[in-house]
Write an enzyme that holds these catalytic residues in place. Structure first.
Site, PDB file in Angstrom:
ATOM      1  N   ALA A 101      47.668  38.172  42.406  1.00  0.00           N
ATOM      2  CA  ALA A 101      48.585  37.539  43.358  1.00  0.00           C
ATOM      3  C   ALA A 101      49.894  38.307  43.407  1.00  0.00           C
ATOM      4  O   ALA A 101      50.236  39.044  42.474  1.00  0.00           O
ATOM      5  CB  ALA A 101      48.843  36.082  42.958  1.00  0.00           C
ATOM      6  N   HIS A 102      50.616  38.127  44.496  1.00  0.00           N
ATOM      7  CA  HIS A 102      51.902  38.799  44.631  1.00  0.00           C
ATOM      8  C   HIS A 102      52.968  38.187  43.730  1.00  0.00           C
ATOM      9  O   HIS A 102      53.965  38.823  43.430  1.00  0.00           O
ATOM     10  CB  HIS A 102      52.366  38.759  46.087  1.00  0.00           C
ATOM     11  N   SER A 103      52.764  36.964  43.327  1.00  0.00           N
ATOM     12  CA  SER A 103      53.724  36.269  42.471  1.00  0.00           C
ATOM     13  C   SER A 103      53.130  36.061  41.078  1.00  0.00           C
ATOM     14  O   SER A 103      52.038  35.498  40.944  1.00  0.00           O
ATOM     15  CB  SER A 103      54.083  34.906  43.083  1.00  0.00           C
ATOM     16  N   ASP A 128      45.197  37.070  46.622  1.00  0.00           N
ATOM     17  CA  ASP A 128      45.864  36.184  47.574  1.00  0.00           C
ATOM     18  C   ASP A 128      46.030  36.787  48.968  1.00  0.00           C
ATOM     19  O   ASP A 128      45.732  36.143  49.966  1.00  0.00           O
ATOM     20  CB  ASP A 128      47.206  35.684  47.029  1.00  0.00           C
ATOM     21  N   SER A 135      47.170  43.227  50.657  1.00  0.00           N
ATOM     22  CA  SER A 135      47.503  44.336  49.777  1.00  0.00           C
ATOM     23  C   SER A 135      47.001  44.082  48.359  1.00  0.00           C
ATOM     24  O   SER A 135      46.675  45.023  47.622  1.00  0.00           O
ATOM     25  CB  SER A 135      49.015  44.578  49.763  1.00  0.00           C
TER      26      SER A 135
END
Length: 231
Positions: free
Chosen positions: A9-11, A67, A70
């Site tokens: 995930a990006h977070s 997610d 990218s």
């Protein structure tokens, strides 16, 4: 050894929180978060994902979920660079629902293909209304085994109890359906069970068909008698 699950995930907070939730339902599965950049900012990092895949692979393979686009690219690059690319697979699935479904499937002993399929199928999972004209008391198939249970546990068929029910019948050769009101759900799907919205005091129907239908019913009845281990 169980299949591992990696959440890209990006977070970092998102990945870690989701891994914590999934681990509650599948305590014996390595659910490894791989979120954010090394400095704590938003993004995905190749080395972080690579380390997570290595950590999650205990020998039975890894299913990788992501997610956003990218994150998918990063995950696919990591898998392609593995010495054995077949050791892991990137699955297009809703991250939250897919993570829960994959973790529970892995807990139940599914192989990598089975865990990946559970994650991919999670997007369309939910309670199903019975076909028009099918009454609540319609005759079951001739070989069906049926029972009814009153939920006595505090949270009803929410996340953890739903996961316990799925795990209880994992590997049993039976098609099992839960019925509540006009809706029914596949008892092998955590998300479908949760979508019924059955709470404490509600009465649900259970119907099983197949070679081990009675065994499936017995396991569910035993779990309900234990109040889904909430005591």
């Amino acid at each position: 050894m169980r299949v591992g699950v990696v959440l890209v995930a990006h977070s970092g907070a998102l990945a870690e929180g989701l891994a914590e939730v999934a681990a509650q339902m599948a305590p014996d599965v390595d659910v490894v978060p791989a979120g954010g950049l090394p400095d704590g900012t938003i993004g995905t990092d190749y080395d972080t994902v690579s380390a997570a895949v290595d950590h999650a692979n205990a020998g039975s393979g890894v299913v990788v979920l992501y997610d956003l686009g990218s994150a998918q690219m990063t995950a696919e690059l990591v898998v392609e660079s593995l010495t054995d690319p077949g050791a892991a697979v990137v699955v297009d699935a809703p991250l939250v629902e897919g993570a829960v479904a994959a973790a529970v499937a892995a807990q139940g002993g599914a192989d990598r293909a089975g865990v990946a399929r559970a994650a991919a199928d999670a997007g369309g999972t939910g309670a199903e209304s019975r076909p028009e004209g099918e009454a609540a008391g319609a005759a079951p198939p001739a070989d069906a085994v049926r029972t009814e249970l009153t939920l006595a546990n505090e949270v009803g068929l929410h996340a953890r109890p739903a996961a316990l029910l799925v795990r209880a019948i994992a590997g049993v050769e039976a098609d099992v359906r839960l019925r509540f009101g006009s809706d029914e759900a596949d008892a092998h799907s955590v998300l479908a069970i949760m979508s019924l919205g059955a709470r404490k005091g509600d009465r649900i129907g259970v119907e099983a068909t197949g070679p081990q239908a009675r065994e499936a019913i017995s396991r569910i009845e035993t779990l309900a008698e234990r109040n889904f281990d909430e005591d």
